[in-house]
Design a protein around this motif. Sequence first.
Motif, short mmCIF file in Angstrom:
data_model
loop_
_atom_site.label_atom_id
_atom_site.label_comp_id
_atom_site.label_asym_id
_atom_site.label_seq_id
_atom_site.Cartn_x
_atom_site.Cartn_y
_atom_site.Cartn_z
N TYR B 32 17.73 47.90 53.88
CA TYR B 32 17.40 46.62 53.28
C TYR B 32 15.88 46.63 53.05
O TYR B 32 15.14 47.08 53.91
CB TYR B 32 17.81 45.48 54.20
N PHE B 34 12.12 44.91 51.55
CA PHE B 34 11.37 43.66 51.48
C PHE B 34 9.98 43.92 50.91
O PHE B 34 9.39 44.98 51.13
CB PHE B 34 11.22 43.04 52.87
N LYS B 49 13.46 40.17 48.57
CA LYS B 49 14.19 41.12 49.38
C LYS B 49 15.39 41.67 48.62
O LYS B 49 15.98 40.97 47.79
CB LYS B 49 14.65 40.48 50.69
N LEU B 51 19.08 43.19 49.49
CA LEU B 51 20.08 43.40 50.53
C LEU B 51 21.26 44.20 49.98
O LEU B 51 21.74 45.14 50.62
CB LEU B 51 20.56 42.06 51.08
N SER B 94 14.30 47.94 56.50
CA SER B 94 15.06 47.73 57.73
C SER B 94 16.42 48.39 57.57
O SER B 94 17.03 48.30 56.51
CB SER B 94 15.24 46.25 58.00
#
Lengths: 114, 111
Positions: B32, B34, B49, B51, B94
């Motif tokens: 993920y 950002f 972001k 996802l 992440s």
Amino acid sequence: SQTIHQWPATLVQPVGSPLSLECTVEGTSNPNLYWYRQAAGRGLQLLFYSVGIGQISSEVPQNLSASRPQDRQFILSSKKLLLSDSGFYLCAWSATLQGTYEQYFGPGTRLTVT
Amino acid sequence: AQSVTQLDSQVPVFEEAPVELRCNYSSSVSVYLFWYVQYPNQGLQLLLKYLSGSTLVKGINGFEAEFNKSQTSFHLRKPSVHISDTAEYFCAVSGNTPLVFGKGTRLSVIA
């Protein structure tokens, strides 16, 4: 809505003095909490993170320590400051430790060690 | 483990010109991604972001980013910058770890 507070905003401390920086989060329960340091030109360095009360993970060995005495309170401490501890300290929280949830940052504390 | 590389430490650009801030990531798991912005002496604020789903992500302040899995990139773009966009920009990833940040790119908009 959630808010995150840090204090003090600025701090000037002599070498060898103790340090205590505080971070509190409002509007959420059981957040994951983080302490970062930002030195000039060096990006963000993760210092500590916590998934719950009394649970602290250290990412970098140094003379700093962290504690989480309450669910939404995170404290960064030192017994004796070094010149190299100068920097901008940021606290952040997230809903989960990894994955899809972003981190939300506080306003930061500018620490100058003289 | 994940890692992020921001290819430019500083990017000067004239006002109303387009800008691209480059970010490459490395990961062995699904990620993920950002982008954050930091104005002087302030904390970081989330710009956008990625996802899942559409690879083109739109964020605040007119910024957008495109996820490119084959090139492992997540470059940030704005078609026309303003003086107020002068700030430091951080890319972060992440996956199975807490957020990993790049070293940042300082965007300076020149009048």
